[in-house]
Design a protein around this motif. Structure first.
Motif, PDB file in Angstrom:
ATOM      1  N   GLN A 235     -22.752  29.099 -16.452  1.00  0.00           N
ATOM      2  CA  GLN A 235     -22.011  29.685 -17.569  1.00  0.00           C
ATOM      3  C   GLN A 235     -22.946  30.305 -18.606  1.00  0.00           C
ATOM      4  O   GLN A 235     -22.507  31.122 -19.418  1.00  0.00           O
ATOM      5  CB  GLN A 235     -21.121  28.624 -18.210  1.00  0.00           C
ATOM      6  N   ALA A 236     -24.233  29.930 -18.559  1.00  0.00           N
ATOM      7  CA  ALA A 236     -25.221  30.561 -19.434  1.00  0.00           C
ATOM      8  C   ALA A 236     -25.778  31.844 -18.830  1.00  0.00           C
ATOM      9  O   ALA A 236     -26.621  32.504 -19.442  1.00  0.00           O
ATOM     10  CB  ALA A 236     -26.365  29.590 -19.720  1.00  0.00           C
ATOM     11  N   GLY A 237     -25.307  32.215 -17.637  1.00  0.00           N
ATOM     12  CA  GLY A 237     -25.750  33.437 -16.988  1.00  0.00           C
ATOM     13  C   GLY A 237     -27.138  33.345 -16.378  1.00  0.00           C
ATOM     14  O   GLY A 237     -27.796  34.376 -16.175  1.00  0.00           O
ATOM     15  N   LEU A 238     -27.597  32.131 -16.038  1.00  0.00           N
ATOM     16  CA  LEU A 238     -28.940  31.942 -15.500  1.00  0.00           C
ATOM     17  C   LEU A 238     -28.913  31.937 -13.972  1.00  0.00           C
ATOM     18  O   LEU A 238     -27.917  31.567 -13.350  1.00  0.00           O
ATOM     19  CB  LEU A 238     -29.526  30.629 -16.023  1.00  0.00           C
ATOM     20  N   ASP A 239     -30.023  32.339 -13.381  1.00  0.00           N
ATOM     21  CA  ASP A 239     -30.160  32.384 -11.923  1.00  0.00           C
ATOM     22  C   ASP A 239     -30.615  31.016 -11.444  1.00  0.00           C
ATOM     23  O   ASP A 239     -31.814  30.723 -11.381  1.00  0.00           O
ATOM     24  CB  ASP A 239     -31.166  33.464 -11.531  1.00  0.00           C
ATOM     25  N   VAL A 240     -29.669  30.167 -11.081  1.00  0.00           N
ATOM     26  CA  VAL A 240     -29.993  28.786 -10.722  1.00  0.00           C
ATOM     27  C   VAL A 240     -30.877  28.725  -9.486  1.00  0.00           C
ATOM     28  O   VAL A 240     -31.712  27.828  -9.348  1.00  0.00           O
ATOM     29  CB  VAL A 240     -28.699  27.975 -10.515  1.00  0.00           C
ATOM     30  N   ALA A 241     -30.734  29.684  -8.591  1.00  0.00           N
ATOM     31  CA  ALA A 241     -31.530  29.677  -7.364  1.00  0.00           C
ATOM     32  C   ALA A 241     -33.023  29.812  -7.644  1.00  0.00           C
ATOM     33  O   ALA A 241     -33.848  29.461  -6.797  1.00  0.00           O
ATOM     34  CB  ALA A 241     -31.072  30.804  -6.439  1.00  0.00           C
ATOM     35  N   GLY A 242     -33.381  30.306  -8.811  1.00  0.00           N
ATOM     36  CA  GLY A 242     -34.793  30.507  -9.113  1.00  0.00           C
ATOM     37  C   GLY A 242     -35.500  29.292  -9.664  1.00  0.00           C
ATOM     38  O   GLY A 242     -36.723  29.329  -9.884  1.00  0.00           O
ATOM     39  N   TYR A 243     -34.783  28.177  -9.877  1.00  0.00           N
ATOM     40  CA  TYR A 243     -35.405  26.997 -10.480  1.00  0.00           C
ATOM     41  C   TYR A 243     -35.853  26.011  -9.413  1.00  0.00           C
ATOM     42  O   TYR A 243     -35.200  25.857  -8.374  1.00  0.00           O
ATOM     43  CB  TYR A 243     -34.426  26.313 -11.437  1.00  0.00           C
ATOM     44  N   PRO A 244     -36.953  25.303  -9.658  1.00  0.00           N
ATOM     45  CA  PRO A 244     -37.393  24.300  -8.690  1.00  0.00           C
ATOM     46  C   PRO A 244     -36.442  23.113  -8.679  1.00  0.00           C
ATOM     47  O   PRO A 244     -35.789  22.797  -9.674  1.00  0.00           O
ATOM     48  CB  PRO A 244     -38.776  23.895  -9.206  1.00  0.00           C
ATOM     49  N   ALA A 245     -36.369  22.451  -7.530  1.00  0.00           N
ATOM     50  CA  ALA A 245     -35.618  21.211  -7.410  1.00  0.00           C
ATOM     51  C   ALA A 245     -36.568  20.028  -7.590  1.00  0.00           C
ATOM     52  O   ALA A 245     -37.799  20.182  -7.564  1.00  0.00           O
ATOM     53  CB  ALA A 245     -34.917  21.138  -6.053  1.00  0.00           C
ATOM     54  N   LEU A 246     -35.995  18.850  -7.755  1.00  0.00           N
ATOM     55  CA  LEU A 246     -36.812  17.655  -7.963  1.00  0.00           C
ATOM     56  C   LEU A 246     -37.772  17.431  -6.807  1.00  0.00           C
ATOM     57  O   LEU A 246     -38.916  17.011  -7.015  1.00  0.00           O
ATOM     58  CB  LEU A 246     -35.895  16.442  -8.155  1.00  0.00           C
ATOM     59  N   ALA A 247     -37.350  17.729  -5.582  1.00  0.00           N
ATOM     60  CA  ALA A 247     -38.244  17.574  -4.428  1.00  0.00           C
ATOM     61  C   ALA A 247     -39.477  18.458  -4.564  1.00  0.00           C
ATOM     62  O   ALA A 247     -40.584  18.056  -4.181  1.00  0.00           O
ATOM     63  CB  ALA A 247     -37.498  17.905  -3.139  1.00  0.00           C
ATOM     64  N   ASP A 248     -39.312  19.662  -5.101  1.00  0.00           N
ATOM     65  CA  ASP A 248     -40.453  20.560  -5.303  1.00  0.00           C
ATOM     66  C   ASP A 248     -41.424  19.967  -6.311  1.00  0.00           C
ATOM     67  O   ASP A 248     -42.649  20.048  -6.132  1.00  0.00           O
ATOM     68  CB  ASP A 248     -39.974  21.932  -5.792  1.00  0.00           C
ATOM     69  N   VAL A 249     -40.898  19.358  -7.358  1.00  0.00           N
ATOM     70  CA  VAL A 249     -41.738  18.755  -8.386  1.00  0.00           C
ATOM     71  C   VAL A 249     -42.550  17.604  -7.813  1.00  0.00           C
ATOM     72  O   VAL A 249     -43.749  17.465  -8.080  1.00  0.00           O
ATOM     73  CB  VAL A 249     -40.866  18.273  -9.562  1.00  0.00           C
ATOM     74  N   LEU A 250     -41.903  16.775  -6.979  1.00  0.00           N
ATOM     75  CA  LEU A 250     -42.605  15.636  -6.405  1.00  0.00           C
ATOM     76  C   LEU A 250     -43.655  16.083  -5.391  1.00  0.00           C
ATOM     77  O   LEU A 250     -44.705  15.449  -5.255  1.00  0.00           O
ATOM     78  CB  LEU A 250     -41.611  14.694  -5.725  1.00  0.00           C
ATOM     79  N   ALA A 251     -43.371  17.171  -4.682  1.00  0.00           N
ATOM     80  CA  ALA A 251     -44.291  17.634  -3.648  1.00  0.00           C
ATOM     81  C   ALA A 251     -45.493  18.371  -4.220  1.00  0.00           C
ATOM     82  O   ALA A 251     -46.585  18.329  -3.649  1.00  0.00           O
ATOM     83  CB  ALA A 251     -43.550  18.544  -2.664  1.00  0.00           C
ATOM     84  N   THR A 252     -45.313  19.039  -5.354  1.00  0.00           N
ATOM     85  CA  THR A 252     -46.400  19.825  -5.939  1.00  0.00           C
ATOM     86  C   THR A 252     -46.498  19.535  -7.426  1.00  0.00           C
ATOM     87  O   THR A 252     -46.162  20.385  -8.256  1.00  0.00           O
ATOM     88  CB  THR A 252     -46.171  21.333  -5.708  1.00  0.00           C
ATOM     89  N   PRO A 253     -46.928  18.330  -7.790  1.00  0.00           N
ATOM     90  CA  PRO A 253     -47.054  18.017  -9.216  1.00  0.00           C
ATOM     91  C   PRO A 253     -48.065  18.929  -9.885  1.00  0.00           C
ATOM     92  O   PRO A 253     -49.095  19.286  -9.307  1.00  0.00           O
ATOM     93  CB  PRO A 253     -47.526  16.560  -9.213  1.00  0.00           C
ATOM     94  N   ASP A 254     -47.737  19.336 -11.099  1.00  0.00           N
ATOM     95  CA  ASP A 254     -48.633  20.236 -11.816  1.00  0.00           C
ATOM     96  C   ASP A 254     -48.947  19.644 -13.183  1.00  0.00           C
ATOM     97  O   ASP A 254     -48.639  18.495 -13.473  1.00  0.00           O
ATOM     98  CB  ASP A 254     -48.016  21.634 -11.940  1.00  0.00           C
ATOM     99  N   ALA A 255     -49.556  20.448 -14.009  1.00  0.00           N
ATOM    100  CA  ALA A 255     -49.946  19.975 -15.331  1.00  0.00           C
ATOM    101  C   ALA A 255     -48.717  19.628 -16.160  1.00  0.00           C
ATOM    102  O   ALA A 255     -47.599  20.043 -15.862  1.00  0.00           O
ATOM    103  CB  ALA A 255     -50.767  21.053 -16.036  1.00  0.00           C
ATOM    104  N   ALA A 256     -48.940  18.842 -17.209  1.00  0.00           N
ATOM    105  CA  ALA A 256     -47.840  18.443 -18.085  1.00  0.00           C
ATOM    106  C   ALA A 256     -47.104  19.688 -18.585  1.00  0.00           C
ATOM    107  O   ALA A 256     -47.732  20.673 -18.987  1.00  0.00           O
ATOM    108  CB  ALA A 256     -48.376  17.639 -19.254  1.00  0.00           C
ATOM    109  N   PRO A 257     -45.782  19.678 -18.540  1.00  0.00           N
ATOM    110  CA  PRO A 257     -45.021  20.860 -18.957  1.00  0.00           C
ATOM    111  C   PRO A 257     -45.195  21.143 -20.445  1.00  0.00           C
ATOM    112  O   PRO A 257     -45.424  20.250 -21.249  1.00  0.00           O
ATOM    113  CB  PRO A 257     -43.573  20.487 -18.623  1.00  0.00           C
ATOM    114  N   ARG A 258     -45.079  22.410 -20.786  1.00  0.00           N
ATOM    115  CA  ARG A 258     -45.096  22.837 -22.183  1.00  0.00           C
ATOM    116  C   ARG A 258     -43.716  23.344 -22.542  1.00  0.00           C
ATOM    117  O   ARG A 258     -43.122  24.115 -21.812  1.00  0.00           O
ATOM    118  CB  ARG A 258     -46.145  23.931 -22.403  1.00  0.00           C
ATOM    119  N   GLY A 259     -43.246  22.932 -23.699  1.00  0.00           N
ATOM    120  CA  GLY A 259     -41.915  23.315 -24.121  1.00  0.00           C
ATOM    121  C   GLY A 259     -40.871  22.360 -23.575  1.00  0.00           C
ATOM    122  O   GLY A 259     -41.166  21.453 -22.782  1.00  0.00           O
ATOM    123  N   PRO A 260     -39.629  22.513 -23.981  1.00  0.00           N
ATOM    124  CA  PRO A 260     -38.564  21.591 -23.567  1.00  0.00           C
ATOM    125  C   PRO A 260     -38.269  21.688 -22.081  1.00  0.00           C
ATOM    126  O   PRO A 260     -38.340  22.764 -21.484  1.00  0.00           O
ATOM    127  CB  PRO A 260     -37.367  22.049 -24.401  1.00  0.00           C
TER     128      PRO A 260
END
Length: 303
Positions: free
Chosen positions: A256-281
């Motif tokens: 409803q915010a008009g965002l492309d949900v397909a472009g966001y990582p899923a939790l599995a992606d985060v667990l598989a490729t941990p990166d640096a601490a996120p910046r921003g909310p």
């Protein structure tokens, strides 16, 4: 022949401690043998829905069969009712029947907890909970036990429910207060959970730069808890993560915010490729998945 155990809510909860649930959720996401077909959601007369949610791995097969009846909230009845049936893959025998609402509440909170452990820029709290029902309670329990928060702010349309959850938090040894304006409370809370019936926007203000928001109430395109500007701000200034790829057609807040949900990582992606601490909310959008119920079944069989 193994003995079938039919577990009530208390017995189900006892077999699903949050640390074990978090471990099994992470394990399910890394298990190539897990299969999760699309869930069936059958609308029912009167505004309710019947959910049929199967999943399996190499050893365990489950089906969650529950009803979701939003109108029950006004009558003081549970909105979610049903069971999770657990089968042995090799023999086909039923091993457990778990209380469906308890599984749903605890595995959803455990997914939010895992996401917060991996993604929250600031996990110290205070925690803001918007919605003081079953999910509010389970998230309070999970975050208090495993994140070590010391303070919680609670908002609910029902003053009685908010006060009851605040009393529970105090019994856990937390500082707790009920707030009338959740948007104003965002300024002091780096941890936020929204777990409402998702029939209207409950948060519109912009979160702190070090905020982690878990939005769990909305799981259809028509449901919503977060204002469009809040969602777009997290997209531009921070990060959005979804629980699974199924969120592409279920995440009402983002759609409803008009965002492309397909472009966001899923939790599995985060667990598989941990990166640096996120910046921003960080906005974690949870819609639910039978894989989480499979993780709960695996945890229950071990306890």
């Amino acid at each position: 022949m193994s003995h079938l155990l039919l577990l009530d809510a208390a017995a189900t909860a006892a077999r699903l401690p949050y640390p074990a649930l978090v471990r099994e959720i992470a394990s399910v996401l890394g298990d190539p043998g897990v299969r999760v077909p699309a869930r069936l959601v059958q609308p029912l007369p009167g505004g309710g829905s019947l959910f049929v949610m199967p999943a399996h791995d190499a050893r365990v097969a489950i089906t969650k069969l529950i009803t979701f009846t939003p109108g029950n909230a006004k009558a003081g009845r549970p909105t979610i009712q049903g069971d999770v049936v657990v089968f042995d893959v090799e023999t086909g025998e039923r091993r457990l029947v778990l209380d469906g609402p308890t599984v749903t509440a605890r595995r959803t909170a455990a997914v939010s907890l895992l996401a917060a452990q991996r993604l929250a820029p600031n996990s110290a709290g205070p925690l803001l909970i918007v919605g003081a029902g079953t999910q509010g309670r389970s998230h309070l329990e999970a975050f208090a036990e495993c994140l070590g928060i010391r303070e919680v702010l609670i908002h609910s349309r029902s003053g009685a429910s908010a006060n009851a959850l605040a009393d529970l938090a105090r019994r856990f040894g937390l500082r707790a207060r009920v707030v009338g304006d959740p948007d104003a409370a965002l300024a002091e809370c780096p941890l936020v959970v929204t777990c409402t019936p998702a029939n209207a926007v409950v948060l519109k203000a912009l979160p702190r730069d070090d905020a982690f928001l878990a939005a769990v109430g909305a799981f259809t395109p028509a449901m919503v808890e977060l204002g469009p500007a809040l969602c777009r701000h997290c997209d531009l200034a921070g990060r959005i993560v979804v629980d699974t790829r199924d969120a592409e057609h279920e995440a009402g807040d983002l759609m409803q915010a008009g965002l492309d949900v397909a472009g966001y990582p899923a939790l599995a992606d985060v667990l598989a490729t941990p990166d640096a601490a996120p910046r921003g909310p960080v906005l974690f959008k949870s819609c639910g998945w039978a894989g989480w119920d499979l993780a709960a079944a695996r945890a229950a069989l071990l306890n």
